[in-house]
Design an enzyme around this catalytic site. Structure first.
Site, PDB file in Angstrom:
ATOM      1  N   ASP A 112       0.797  -1.236   0.000  1.00 20.52           N
ATOM      2  CA  ASP A 112       0.000   0.000   0.000  1.00 20.52           C
ATOM      3  C   ASP A 112       0.824   1.277   0.000  1.00 20.52           C
ATOM      4  O   ASP A 112       0.251   2.376  -0.060  1.00 20.52           O
ATOM      5  CB  ASP A 112      -0.960   0.004   1.195  1.00 20.52           C
ATOM      6  CG  ASP A 112      -2.057  -1.026   1.038  1.00 20.52           C
ATOM      7  OD1 ASP A 112      -2.605  -1.125  -0.066  1.00 20.52           O
ATOM      8  OD2 ASP A 112      -2.345  -1.751   2.005  1.00 20.52           O
ATOM      9  N   ASP A 175      -5.709  -4.570  -6.116  1.00 15.61           N
ATOM     10  CA  ASP A 175      -5.482  -3.209  -5.621  1.00 15.61           C
ATOM     11  C   ASP A 175      -4.031  -2.753  -5.860  1.00 15.61           C
ATOM     12  O   ASP A 175      -3.743  -1.570  -6.010  1.00 15.61           O
ATOM     13  CB  ASP A 175      -5.758  -3.125  -4.116  1.00 15.61           C
ATOM     14  CG  ASP A 175      -6.824  -4.094  -3.626  1.00 15.61           C
ATOM     15  OD1 ASP A 175      -7.031  -5.133  -4.273  1.00 15.61           O
ATOM     16  OD2 ASP A 175      -7.436  -3.836  -2.590  1.00 15.61           O
TER      17      ASP A 175
HETATM   18  N1  GLY Z   1      -6.940  -1.907  -0.894  1.00 17.18           N
HETATM   19  C1  GLY Z   1      -8.003  -2.379  -0.085  1.00 17.18           C
HETATM   20  C2  GLY Z   1      -9.352  -2.022  -0.559  1.00 17.18           C
HETATM   21  O1  GLY Z   1      -9.585  -1.625  -1.687  1.00 17.18           O
HETATM   22  O2  GLY Z   1     -10.240  -2.185   0.238  1.00 17.18           O
END
Ligand code: GLY
Length: 397
Positions: A112, A175
């Site tokens: 992330d 993601d």
């Molecule tokens: N990256 C986590 C979500 O989209 O919830």
């Protein structure tokens, strides 16, 4: 006479085709007002980064800099500064952005980093050219690169045991596509070609393994970390392994659009359209998806406004990249209609937006206001404002 008839026909057609009635400036002003209320309620003690307001509640829950969503509040503040040019928003954005600095220098918690650092420091650098931000971003890109596994060709998303992910095998989530933007940026700004190569490898390997034949995405693919062979495609936040989790597909739409912008490789443009088209085809009439396209309780299932905001922002960019004029116009119109729906009373809230769903299988953040929905909503509004002014979506307003 003939011309008059054609004229009347056009008027009639326009009357029956719903036209987006979006007032972009009014919506941006609304965001300024809502964010001012948020600023006034932020505690003087840590944690102080607004993450969500849960369904039925009126107050924010706050997180610290390690949370995966920590970049969205500073990023939103930078967008507010871009819109207002008010130095007070700039000062707030700078303060909250700097809180994330340790992420660049400590061991990567997970993939992330791109979300966290590019939304905050990335926007800050774009708007201020502050060399301190650049240094931190380059360090963050190097830290993100430590998660790349060359045997698989992708970044390890969660470097820890997560249920059903067969740790210590290698997992990659959809993601993760968004984090490539930090690597692409760094490769152009002194970070070296290896970061570009990693980003392209990640996007290509994901394209080859993460999608079903109809171009809907698995949320997660687990790979053998030694051989790079795909073990399985599964879900984590979606309804079922084989269902289209709304936000996952939105990340794919945004991610492949951005990857085409950065590489100009036509296979990514083609793919961005394919993943967009299957999503658009299955949307409900108001263009805001349910949290998962196969949720069993549709039409009573929770919606995910965040997926709509991410997709609207991505489609605005895609509309500027697709050479086919009719298709480009379709993406632009859909994006405007999505923003129009999000700007209706049904979706406006104590934050910017109501009705996002974070992690339904865990029953967390269901039908809530969440910071990333707000971030992509204001990003999309600004992109639209720039397009209407004849500017590039990445330009400064
Ligand atoms: N990256 C986590 C979500 O989209 O919830």
């Amino acid at each position: 006479m003939k011309i008059t008839r054609v004229y009347i026909l056009v008027i009639l057609l326009l009357a029956f085709v719903p036209q987006p009635a979006l007032n972009v400036t009014a919506q941006l002003d609304y965001c300024v007002g809502q964010a001012a209320r948020t600023v006034a309620s932020i505690p003087a003690t840590l944690p102080n980064l607004p993450r969500n307001i849960l369904n039925g509640k009126t107050t924010w829950n706050y997180i610290g800099y390690k949370d995966w969503t920590s970049g969205f509040w500073p990023g939103t503040l930078w967008y507010l500064y871009e819109y207002t040019k008010d130095a007070r928003w700039k000062a707030k954005a700078d303060t909250f952005t700097r809180e994330l600095t340790p992420l660049a220098y400590q061991k990567a918690i997970d993939h992330d980093l791109g979300f966290q650092m590019y939304c905050s420091f990335g926007n800050g650098l774009r708007l201020t050219h502050n060399p301190a931000y650049k240094k931190i971003l380059l360090a963050a890109a190097d830290t993100l690169a430590t998660l790349f596994n060359p045997k698989v060709g992708t970044i390890l998303s969660w470097p820890r045991p997560v249920p059903n992910m067969e740790w210590p095998q290698h997992n990659t989530i959809m993601d993760n596509m968004i984090n490539l933007e930090l690597l692409f940026w760094a490769s152009k700004n002194g970070g070296g070609k290896r970061l570009y190569d990693m980003a392209v490898s990640h996007a290509t390997t994901t394209m080859n393994n993460h999608f079903r034949p109809d171009h809907t995405a698995y949320h997660v693919v687990v790979y053998d970390r030694e051989t790079g062979k795909k073990i399985k495609g599964v879900t984590h936040q979606g309804y079922a392994d084989n269902s289209m989790w709304a936000r996952g597909q939105s990340w794919a739409i945004y991610g492949y659009t951005m990857t085409y912008r950065e590489t100009r490789d036509p296979k990514f443009l083609d793919f961005a359209q394919k993943v967009s088209d299957v999503y658009l085809k299955q949307l409900p009439d108001d263009l805001i998806p349910y949290w998962d396209f196969s949720a069993p309780d549709i039409p009573n299932a929770p919606k995910d406004a965040s997926a709509a905001a991410i997709t609207a922002s991505a489609l605005l960019e895609l509309s500027t990249l697709v050479p086919d004029k009719a298709k480009a116009a379709k993406y632009r119109t859909k994006a405007e209609q999505m923003l129009d729906a999000l700007s209706s009373a049904a979706y406006q809230s104590r934050t910017f937006l109501l009705h996002s769903t974070g992690h339904k299988p865990n029953n967390s953040e269901v039908d809530a206001s969440i910071n990333y929905a707000d971030y992509y909503y204001i990003e999309a509004l600004l992109r639209l404002k720039k397009l209407k002014a004849g500017k590039n979506i990445l330009a400064t307003l």
